[in-house]
Design an enzyme around this catalytic site. Sequence first.
Site, short mmCIF file in Angstrom:
data_model
loop_
_atom_site.label_atom_id
_atom_site.label_comp_id
_atom_site.label_asym_id
_atom_site.label_seq_id
_atom_site.Cartn_x
_atom_site.Cartn_y
_atom_site.Cartn_z
N TYR A 127 -4.54 -11.04 15.09
CA TYR A 127 -4.30 -12.49 14.97
C TYR A 127 -4.14 -13.15 16.33
CZ TYR A 127 -3.86 -11.37 10.10
OH TYR A 127 -4.14 -10.92 8.84
N HIS A 159 -7.42 -12.89 0.28
CA HIS A 159 -6.98 -12.39 1.59
C HIS A 159 -7.03 -13.48 2.66
CE1 HIS A 159 -5.60 -8.41 2.65
NE2 HIS A 159 -6.14 -8.51 3.83
N LYS A 183 0.84 -1.20 0.00
CA LYS A 183 0.00 0.00 0.00
C LYS A 183 0.87 1.25 0.00
CE LYS A 183 -4.11 -1.88 2.28
NZ LYS A 183 -5.03 -1.75 3.43
#
Length: 304
Positions: A285, A250, A179
């Site tokens: 996560y 993803h 990004k």
Amino acid sequence: MDSWKSYIKNYQNYLKIERSLSANTITNYSFDLQRLCEFLSEKGISETPLSISDETVKQFIYEVSKQVNARSQARMISGLKSFFNYLLFEDYRKTNPMDLLEAPRLGRKLPDTLSIEDIDRLIGAIKNENDDTNDYKLSVRNKSMLETLYGCGLRVSELVTLRLSDLFFDEGFIRVTGKGNKQRFVPIGPHTQKYIEIFLTERNKLSIPKGHEDTLYLNRRGKGLTRAMVFTIIKNLAVEINLQKSISPHTFRHSFATHLLENGADLRSIQLMLGHESITTTEIYVHLDRKHLTQVMRNFHPRR
């Protein structure tokens, strides 16, 4: 609406040149502004970007909230705040009409992940498919792509823009453009590297048009793949193995991070490999596997 078009165009240039945002992000921000313009036109409101009031903006958000979910609403509010902050920054306005608007509170959405067995089944379901015109094995390309998505934790946009010149196999890394055109080096294991090398022999069979010589993953016409094509390949494979989950490219990235964490990797290393600007993004996560956290406590706490 000409004044809106002019300011939006300048804002897009600002996002591209000064903030180095991706084309996809700029498109999303522009869509929200276009929606606001359509609202003003439908209601016969003649306010410009410099004169629009907080009441008008509130009315717009209220109307939109009837049509979209809380997450989309929050994204829209964030995008509009960014636009009016740009106008403040350039001294076009003295106030931001979005200042008193709060985005809806969102629960942190835990990403879907795949087990190692699910990933093996998906890749195993790729059929030996040839292109009759040049014997280009799409199956070899697709296996290589999925192994790279999972083996390196890439975003789909990073996968389709991967170049031959980004492969540093002798050093054990690939260069990834993420990004905002930020580059990072991600380790690549022998297993993933093997699948890319097998694919490269197939790639050499293609007649590659000018401008695509350095692009790694190509379609049968020798041009770069689209993000949509990768989504379609994965969706079809999920149907093929009757996987009862809604997955996307993803999902492989989420699985990469989760499996690393479960096997003892530290969050900082995972953050660097994923290219997250903030470790807060990576911390999601930690919430995925309570069983793993319990095992960490038992293994490492002094009073275990």
